[in-house]
Design a protein around this motif. Structure first.
Motif, PDB file in Angstrom:
ATOM      1  N   VAL A   1       0.851  -1.192   0.000  1.00  0.00           N
ATOM      2  CA  VAL A   1       0.000   0.000   0.000  1.00  0.00           C
ATOM      3  C   VAL A   1       0.887   1.243   0.000  1.00  0.00           C
ATOM      4  N   ILE A   2       1.912   1.157   0.832  1.00  0.00           N
ATOM      5  CA  ILE A   2       2.801   2.322   0.961  1.00  0.00           C
ATOM      6  C   ILE A   2       3.533   2.589  -0.353  1.00  0.00           C
ATOM      7  N   LEU A   3       3.878   1.488  -1.064  1.00  0.00           N
ATOM      8  CA  LEU A   3       4.560   1.673  -2.353  1.00  0.00           C
ATOM      9  C   LEU A   3       3.666   2.402  -3.332  1.00  0.00           C
ATOM     10  N   VAL A   4       2.392   2.042  -3.287  1.00  0.00           N
ATOM     11  CA  VAL A   4       1.442   2.727  -4.167  1.00  0.00           C
ATOM     12  C   VAL A   4       1.334   4.182  -3.741  1.00  0.00           C
ATOM     13  N   GLU A   5       1.224   4.353  -2.489  1.00  0.00           N
ATOM     14  CA  GLU A   5       1.075   5.721  -1.982  1.00  0.00           C
ATOM     15  C   GLU A   5       2.450   6.258  -1.578  1.00  0.00           C
ATOM     16  N   GLN A   6       3.226   6.614  -2.571  1.00  0.00           N
ATOM     17  CA  GLN A   6       4.596   7.057  -2.277  1.00  0.00           C
ATOM     18  C   GLN A   6       4.656   8.334  -1.431  1.00  0.00           C
ATOM     19  N   ILE A   7       3.724   9.144  -1.600  1.00  0.00           N
ATOM     20  CA  ILE A   7       3.695  10.387  -0.806  1.00  0.00           C
ATOM     21  C   ILE A   7       3.504  10.051   0.668  1.00  0.00           C
ATOM     22  N   ALA A   8       2.644   9.025   0.885  1.00  0.00           N
ATOM     23  CA  ALA A   8       2.392   8.600   2.258  1.00  0.00           C
ATOM     24  C   ALA A   8       3.674   8.057   2.890  1.00  0.00           C
ATOM     25  N   THR A   9       4.444   7.314   2.088  1.00  0.00           N
ATOM     26  CA  THR A   9       5.714   6.763   2.593  1.00  0.00           C
ATOM     27  C   THR A   9       6.651   7.896   2.996  1.00  0.00           C
ATOM     28  N   ALA A  10       6.770   8.843   2.080  1.00  0.00           N
ATOM     29  CA  ALA A  10       7.663   9.972   2.364  1.00  0.00           C
ATOM     30  C   ALA A  10       7.199  10.696   3.624  1.00  0.00           C
ATOM     31  N   ALA A  11       5.861  10.852   3.733  1.00  0.00           N
ATOM     32  CA  ALA A  11       5.319  11.567   4.892  1.00  0.00           C
ATOM     33  C   ALA A  11       5.634  10.847   6.193  1.00  0.00           C
ATOM     34  N   VAL A  12       5.473   9.519   6.193  1.00  0.00           N
ATOM     35  CA  VAL A  12       5.706   8.779   7.443  1.00  0.00           C
ATOM     36  C   VAL A  12       7.191   8.762   7.795  1.00  0.00           C
ATOM     37  N   LEU A  13       8.034   8.689   6.767  1.00  0.00           N
ATOM     38  CA  LEU A  13       9.479   8.706   7.039  1.00  0.00           C
ATOM     39  C   LEU A  13       9.902  10.055   7.603  1.00  0.00           C
ATOM     40  N   ILE A  14       9.405  11.106   6.983  1.00  0.00           N
ATOM     41  CA  ILE A  14       9.751  12.453   7.484  1.00  0.00           C
ATOM     42  C   ILE A  14       9.224  12.612   8.918  1.00  0.00           C
ATOM     43  N   ALA A  15       8.014  12.087   9.145  1.00  0.00           N
ATOM     44  CA  ALA A  15       7.428  12.180  10.496  1.00  0.00           C
ATOM     45  C   ALA A  15       8.315  11.475  11.514  1.00  0.00           C
ATOM     46  N   MET A  16       8.800  10.277  11.148  1.00  0.00           N
ATOM     47  CA  MET A  16       9.650   9.508  12.076  1.00  0.00           C
ATOM     48  C   MET A  16      10.976  10.213  12.324  1.00  0.00           C
ATOM     49  N   ILE A  17      11.544  10.759  11.252  1.00  0.00           N
ATOM     50  CA  ILE A  17      12.814  11.489  11.410  1.00  0.00           C
ATOM     51  C   ILE A  17      12.601  12.704  12.315  1.00  0.00           C
ATOM     52  N   CYS A  18      11.476  13.400  12.090  1.00  0.00           N
ATOM     53  CA  CYS A  18      11.161  14.563  12.930  1.00  0.00           C
ATOM     54  C   CYS A  18      11.027  14.147  14.389  1.00  0.00           C
ATOM     55  N   LEU A  19      10.366  13.013  14.617  1.00  0.00           N
ATOM     56  CA  LEU A  19      10.160  12.534  15.991  1.00  0.00           C
ATOM     57  C   LEU A  19      11.507  12.204  16.636  1.00  0.00           C
ATOM     58  N   ALA A  20      12.347  11.472  15.895  1.00  0.00           N
ATOM     59  CA  ALA A  20      13.652  11.090  16.433  1.00  0.00           C
ATOM     60  C   ALA A  20      14.500  12.324  16.736  1.00  0.00           C
ATOM     61  N   LEU A  21      14.501  13.270  15.795  1.00  0.00           N
ATOM     62  CA  LEU A  21      15.284  14.500  16.000  1.00  0.00           C
ATOM     63  C   LEU A  21      14.731  15.318  17.163  1.00  0.00           C
ATOM     64  N   SER A  22      13.402  15.341  17.254  1.00  0.00           N
ATOM     65  CA  SER A  22      12.758  16.090  18.329  1.00  0.00           C
ATOM     66  C   SER A  22      13.143  15.500  19.692  1.00  0.00           C
ATOM     67  N   ILE A  23      13.101  14.157  19.784  1.00  0.00           N
ATOM     68  CA  ILE A  23      13.478  13.504  21.050  1.00  0.00           C
ATOM     69  C   ILE A  23      14.962  13.739  21.332  1.00  0.00           C
ATOM     70  N   GLY A  24      15.769  13.654  20.280  1.00  0.00           N
ATOM     71  CA  GLY A  24      17.210  13.897  20.431  1.00  0.00           C
ATOM     72  C   GLY A  24      17.477  15.301  20.944  1.00  0.00           C
ATOM     73  N   ALA A  25      16.784  16.303  20.338  1.00  0.00           N
ATOM     74  CA  ALA A  25      16.970  17.703  20.754  1.00  0.00           C
ATOM     75  C   ALA A  25      16.507  17.886  22.189  1.00  0.00           C
ATOM     76  N   PHE A  26      15.412  17.184  22.555  1.00  0.00           N
ATOM     77  CA  PHE A  26      14.892  17.292  23.913  1.00  0.00           C
ATOM     78  C   PHE A  26      15.906  16.764  24.929  1.00  0.00           C
ATOM     79  N   PHE A  27      16.498  15.596  24.609  1.00  0.00           N
ATOM     80  CA  PHE A  27      17.480  15.011  25.526  1.00  0.00           C
ATOM     81  C   PHE A  27      18.748  15.863  25.617  1.00  0.00           C
ATOM     82  N   MET A  28      19.136  16.443  24.482  1.00  0.00           N
ATOM     83  CA  MET A  28      20.313  17.324  24.504  1.00  0.00           C
ATOM     84  C   MET A  28      20.039  18.523  25.395  1.00  0.00           C
ATOM     85  N   SER A  29      18.821  19.040  25.284  1.00  0.00           N
ATOM     86  CA  SER A  29      18.422  20.180  26.102  1.00  0.00           C
ATOM     87  C   SER A  29      18.393  19.788  27.581  1.00  0.00           C
TER      88      SER A  29
END
Lengths: 101, 150
Positions: free
Chosen positions: B83-111
């Motif tokens: 499904v995700i392959l068909v919906e490539q935009i959705a894949t990109a969105a979820v990956l960006i979301a996960m990267i944002c989450l990881a970076l956000s948690i990383g920035a929080f811990f650094m802070s």
């Protein structure tokens, strides 16, 4: 005992430098450069100093100045003696096997 | 090159910062010193994260758990691969979301490490603002993903 790492060698140089007299960071750097012709970077120097201080081998002395002198503690003296004896043992075996002594 | 000293962990900077600045003033700056300082910064952070505890847990362990949690979330989407392959935009969105989450948690811990528990829950510091912004981006991209897969 301090962890074996890339900071072990600078640590030994620092301890030897402080065995002669109390010195501050830049003084240690200058002494190492003059004695061994090794330029220790400030990042490496303070990485090693923080480890040695944490291990209780060196102490910072009270000073109003920004340059704070360090001295060798009793534990540091014992550790340095032990390290130098180990090195001496290795070098004497090496020299013997090379037929140089 | 003094600004590099501010990249060291706060506790380290408090103890050795002035001395290091004084030494840098005497040595001057060069590419070799810059590299040496960067290596020192990485080493100091390594010690800080390895030794510092947060409610009895080492911060390095918490970071690993967070990373594993993120990996599990990503693995959960594997059955939806087609499904995700068909919906490539959705894949990109979820990956960006996960990267944002990881970076956000990383920035929080650094802070958390740099400014302590009290200040890390406020929006006073740049790191907290970045963390908050990334969390917002996570919410937006996650919402986009959910809308797309539905």
């Amino acid at each position: 005992m301090a962890k074996k790492s890339k900071f072990l060698e600078p640590s030994l140089f620092i301890l030897i430098s402080l065995a002669e007299k109390n010195r501050h960071g830049y003084g240690i750097m200058e002494d190492i450069e003059k004695t061994y012709d090794i330029k220790l970077g400030p990042g490496t120097l303070y990485g090693a100093i923080s480890r040695l201080e944490k291990a209780g081998y060196i102490n910072v002395m009270e000073s109003q100045d920004r340059k704070k002198p360090y001295n060798l503690t009793k534990e540091g003296q014992l550790y340095l003696t032990e390290q130098i004896r180990d090195i001496q043992k290795v070098t004497s075996i090496g020299l013997k096997r090379l037929g140089l002594v | 090159m003094k600004w590099l000293v501010y990249l060291y962990p706060k506790s380290w900077r408090k103890r050795y910062g002035d001395e290091l600045i004084e030494v840098l003033r005497q040595t001057g700056c060069s590419f070799r010193i810059l590299l040496d300082l960067l290596s020192g910064i990485i080493d100091a952070w390594n010690i800080e994260l390895t030794e510092k505890d947060l409610y009895g847990y080492r911060i390095s362990q918490i970071v690993v758990v967070v990373a594993l949690f993120n990996a599990l979330i990503l693995l959960k989407f594997i059955p939806l691969k087609e499904v995700i392959l068909v919906e490539q935009i959705a894949t990109a969105a979820v990956l960006i979301a996960m990267i944002c989450l990881a970076l956000s948690i990383g920035a929080f811990f650094m802070s958390l490490v740099r400014f302590g528990i009290k200040d890390c829950f406020s929006l006073k510091t740049k790191l907290n603002k970045i963390s908050f912004g990334l969390m917002g981006a996570y919410a937006v991209f996650m919402a986009t993903f959910i809308i797309l897969i539905n």
